[in-house]
Scaffold this motif. Structure first.
Motif, PDB file in Angstrom:
ATOM      1  N   GLN A  52      16.726  47.340  26.413  1.00 46.39           N
ATOM      2  CA  GLN A  52      15.944  47.305  25.349  1.00 46.39           C
ATOM      3  C   GLN A  52      14.244  47.339  26.137  1.00 46.39           C
ATOM      4  O   GLN A  52      13.594  46.864  25.761  1.00 46.39           O
ATOM      5  CB  GLN A  52      15.550  46.382  23.643  1.00 46.39           C
ATOM      6  CG  GLN A  52      16.666  46.931  22.736  1.00 46.39           C
ATOM      7  CD  GLN A  52      18.114  46.394  23.233  1.00 46.39           C
ATOM      8  OE1 GLN A  52      17.858  45.487  23.368  1.00 46.39           O
ATOM      9  NE2 GLN A  52      18.999  47.543  23.372  1.00 46.39           N
ATOM     10  N   VAL A  80      10.589  52.415  28.749  1.00 44.01           N
ATOM     11  CA  VAL A  80      10.828  53.861  29.152  1.00 44.01           C
ATOM     12  C   VAL A  80       9.213  54.449  28.913  1.00 44.01           C
ATOM     13  O   VAL A  80       9.497  55.535  27.647  1.00 44.01           O
ATOM     14  CB  VAL A  80      12.311  54.605  28.999  1.00 44.01           C
ATOM     15  CG1 VAL A  80      12.667  55.733  30.679  1.00 44.01           C
ATOM     16  CG2 VAL A  80      13.487  53.094  29.270  1.00 44.01           C
ATOM     17  N   LEU A  94      17.494  53.398  34.578  1.00 45.64           N
ATOM     18  CA  LEU A  94      16.883  54.210  33.130  1.00 45.64           C
ATOM     19  C   LEU A  94      18.135  53.342  32.537  1.00 45.64           C
ATOM     20  O   LEU A  94      18.049  52.775  31.145  1.00 45.64           O
ATOM     21  CB  LEU A  94      17.159  55.792  33.414  1.00 45.64           C
ATOM     22  CG  LEU A  94      17.362  56.081  31.752  1.00 45.64           C
ATOM     23  CD1 LEU A  94      15.731  55.752  31.398  1.00 45.64           C
ATOM     24  CD2 LEU A  94      17.454  57.810  32.431  1.00 45.64           C
ATOM     25  N   GLU A  95      19.298  53.250  32.869  1.00 48.25           N
ATOM     26  CA  GLU A  95      20.335  52.948  32.419  1.00 48.25           C
ATOM     27  C   GLU A  95      20.641  51.310  31.946  1.00 48.25           C
ATOM     28  O   GLU A  95      20.275  51.003  30.605  1.00 48.25           O
ATOM     29  CB  GLU A  95      21.920  53.646  32.902  1.00 48.25           C
ATOM     30  CG  GLU A  95      22.229  54.540  33.074  1.00 48.25           C
ATOM     31  CD  GLU A  95      23.216  54.854  33.715  1.00 48.25           C
ATOM     32  OE1 GLU A  95      24.071  53.789  34.382  1.00 48.25           O
ATOM     33  OE2 GLU A  95      23.738  55.516  34.017  1.00 48.25           O
ATOM     34  N   THR A  96      20.022  50.674  32.734  1.00 46.34           N
ATOM     35  CA  THR A  96      19.853  49.353  32.602  1.00 46.34           C
ATOM     36  C   THR A  96      18.122  49.240  31.421  1.00 46.34           C
ATOM     37  O   THR A  96      18.523  47.900  30.760  1.00 46.34           O
ATOM     38  CB  THR A  96      18.968  48.495  34.008  1.00 46.34           C
ATOM     39  OG1 THR A  96      20.101  49.215  35.087  1.00 46.34           O
ATOM     40  CG2 THR A  96      18.527  47.649  33.945  1.00 46.34           C
ATOM     41  N   ALA A  97      17.375  49.689  31.761  1.00 47.09           N
ATOM     42  CA  ALA A  97      16.120  49.169  30.718  1.00 47.09           C
ATOM     43  C   ALA A  97      16.621  49.601  29.042  1.00 47.09           C
ATOM     44  O   ALA A  97      16.305  49.222  28.286  1.00 47.09           O
ATOM     45  CB  ALA A  97      15.178  50.521  31.168  1.00 47.09           C
ATOM     46  N   ARG A  98      17.143  51.427  29.430  1.00 47.71           N
ATOM     47  CA  ARG A  98      18.201  50.892  27.476  1.00 47.71           C
ATOM     48  C   ARG A  98      18.869  50.052  27.193  1.00 47.71           C
ATOM     49  O   ARG A  98      18.885  49.632  25.782  1.00 47.71           O
ATOM     50  CB  ARG A  98      18.842  52.668  28.221  1.00 47.71           C
ATOM     51  CG  ARG A  98      17.613  54.540  27.971  1.00 47.71           C
ATOM     52  CD  ARG A  98      18.702  54.966  27.952  1.00 47.71           C
ATOM     53  NE  ARG A  98      17.541  55.890  28.263  1.00 47.71           N
ATOM     54  CZ  ARG A  98      18.080  57.436  28.493  1.00 47.71           C
ATOM     55  NH1 ARG A  98      19.087  57.630  29.084  1.00 47.71           N
ATOM     56  NH2 ARG A  98      16.695  58.011  28.899  1.00 47.71           N
ATOM     57  N   ARG A  99      19.473  49.471  28.006  1.00 46.11           N
ATOM     58  CA  ARG A  99      20.807  48.636  27.704  1.00 46.11           C
ATOM     59  C   ARG A  99      19.611  46.863  27.345  1.00 46.11           C
ATOM     60  O   ARG A  99      20.053  46.039  26.758  1.00 46.11           O
ATOM     61  CB  ARG A  99      21.304  48.154  28.604  1.00 46.11           C
ATOM     62  CG  ARG A  99      22.747  47.464  28.542  1.00 46.11           C
ATOM     63  CD  ARG A  99      24.213  47.597  29.668  1.00 46.11           C
ATOM     64  NE  ARG A  99      23.700  46.675  30.526  1.00 46.11           N
ATOM     65  CZ  ARG A  99      23.440  47.608  31.597  1.00 46.11           C
ATOM     66  NH1 ARG A  99      23.804  48.801  31.396  1.00 46.11           N
ATOM     67  NH2 ARG A  99      23.082  47.297  33.141  1.00 46.11           N
ATOM     68  N   ASN A 123      13.125  58.550  21.761  1.00 44.70           N
ATOM     69  CA  ASN A 123      11.696  57.869  21.468  1.00 44.70           C
ATOM     70  C   ASN A 123      11.449  57.369  22.625  1.00 44.70           C
ATOM     71  O   ASN A 123      10.175  56.398  22.715  1.00 44.70           O
ATOM     72  CB  ASN A 123      12.550  56.400  20.801  1.00 44.70           C
ATOM     73  CG  ASN A 123      13.781  56.056  21.680  1.00 44.70           C
ATOM     74  OD1 ASN A 123      14.304  56.614  22.648  1.00 44.70           O
ATOM     75  ND2 ASN A 123      13.673  54.684  21.338  1.00 44.70           N
ATOM     76  N   GLU A 124      11.294  58.167  23.385  1.00 41.57           N
ATOM     77  CA  GLU A 124      11.145  57.361  24.971  1.00 41.57           C
ATOM     78  C   GLU A 124       9.753  58.677  25.118  1.00 41.57           C
ATOM     79  O   GLU A 124      10.281  59.666  24.804  1.00 41.57           O
ATOM     80  CB  GLU A 124      11.740  57.818  26.426  1.00 41.57           C
ATOM     81  CG  GLU A 124      13.030  56.647  25.665  1.00 41.57           C
ATOM     82  CD  GLU A 124      13.953  56.832  26.752  1.00 41.57           C
ATOM     83  OE1 GLU A 124      14.787  56.003  26.837  1.00 41.57           O
ATOM     84  OE2 GLU A 124      14.433  57.932  27.162  1.00 41.57           O
ATOM     85  N   PRO A 135      15.147  62.669  29.154  1.00 41.78           N
ATOM     86  CA  PRO A 135      14.189  61.400  27.915  1.00 41.78           C
ATOM     87  C   PRO A 135      15.559  61.489  26.792  1.00 41.78           C
ATOM     88  O   PRO A 135      15.648  62.655  26.187  1.00 41.78           O
ATOM     89  CB  PRO A 135      13.412  61.743  27.814  1.00 41.78           C
ATOM     90  CG  PRO A 135      12.599  63.141  29.393  1.00 41.78           C
ATOM     91  CD  PRO A 135      14.165  63.221  29.680  1.00 41.78           C
ATOM     92  N   ARG A 136      15.166  60.095  25.680  1.00 42.97           N
ATOM     93  CA  ARG A 136      15.346  60.414  24.513  1.00 42.97           C
ATOM     94  C   ARG A 136      14.467  60.980  23.313  1.00 42.97           C
ATOM     95  O   ARG A 136      13.707  61.122  24.321  1.00 42.97           O
ATOM     96  CB  ARG A 136      16.242  59.148  24.325  1.00 42.97           C
ATOM     97  CG  ARG A 136      17.640  58.778  25.356  1.00 42.97           C
ATOM     98  CD  ARG A 136      18.019  57.316  25.016  1.00 42.97           C
ATOM     99  NE  ARG A 136      19.338  57.225  24.869  1.00 42.97           N
ATOM    100  CZ  ARG A 136      20.168  56.257  25.345  1.00 42.97           C
ATOM    101  NH1 ARG A 136      19.785  55.089  24.862  1.00 42.97           N
ATOM    102  NH2 ARG A 136      21.258  56.152  26.031  1.00 42.97           N
TER     103      ARG A 136
END
Length: 185
Positions: free
Chosen positions: A40, A43, A33-38, A91-92, A88-89
């Motif tokens: 862009q 998710v 999850l952290e990788t995907a967010r970093r 925008n997710e 989730p954020r």
């Protein structure tokens, strides 16, 4: 990779996490999850839940018909909410499904196509359940697929091993979270 990608975090919800996983076992999922967010990468969270009274569950469904006799697993129940370590954020997207596959009763295919996503990165609980069912259906829909082997959990280690080493590679790239992260640059 052709097209847009999205990481699908599937069935990482309170009631399933408490039965299948420890915080230590969930570290690769958190890292994914952290990788995907970093990087862009989109998710999408997928959770399984039912309407109050369980009208979604047929008595013929062996997997879910037992739920009708127990409390929980409805849309608003705490057991169906995303685990606190993977919140989730804004925008997710969070998708609610009604069966094992992330596509079943969820509108996921419409969402993916609307967002222009052609590549799905799969992670979640369990390897022999939601990951297998979603992978098979997504492959038949011509999505490009990656499975993050160490970000998938199953209560049977041998079944997990056979799936990620022998079955999934027929339809998907199978990588560790570390390998996937390195491929993003």
């Amino acid at each position: 990779m052709v097209g847009k990608s999205a990481l699908l975090i599937m069935d990482a919800q309170n009631g399933i996490v408490e039965r299948y996983a420890t915080t230590e076992q969930l570290k690769p999922l958190v890292k994914a999850l952290e990788t995907a967010r970093r990087h862009q990468v989109g998710v999408i969270f997928v959770r399984v839940a039912f309407r109050p009274g369980y009208p979604d569950i047929s008595p013929k469904n062996r997997s879910f018909s037992l739920l009708k006799s127990r409390a929980g697993m409805t849309e608003g129940d705490e057991s169906t909410q995303i685990w606190h370590g993977l919140q989730p954020r804004e925008n997710e997207v969070v998708v609610v499904k009604r069966r094992v596959s992330a596509f079943a009763g969820s509108g996921l295919e419409l969402l993916l196509r609307s967002m222009g996503i052609s590549h799905m990165i799969l992670a979640g609980i369990s390897t022999s359940g939601v990951v297998l069912s979603t992978l098979r259906q997504a492959a038949d829909m011509d999505f490009e697929l990656t499975v993050l082997a160490d970000a998938c959990l199953d209560n049977d280690a041998e079944v997990h091993r056979v799936l990620v080493e022998k079955i999934f590679p027929r339809q998907a790239d199978v990588l560790s979270v570390e390998q996937w992260s390195a491929s993003l640059g």
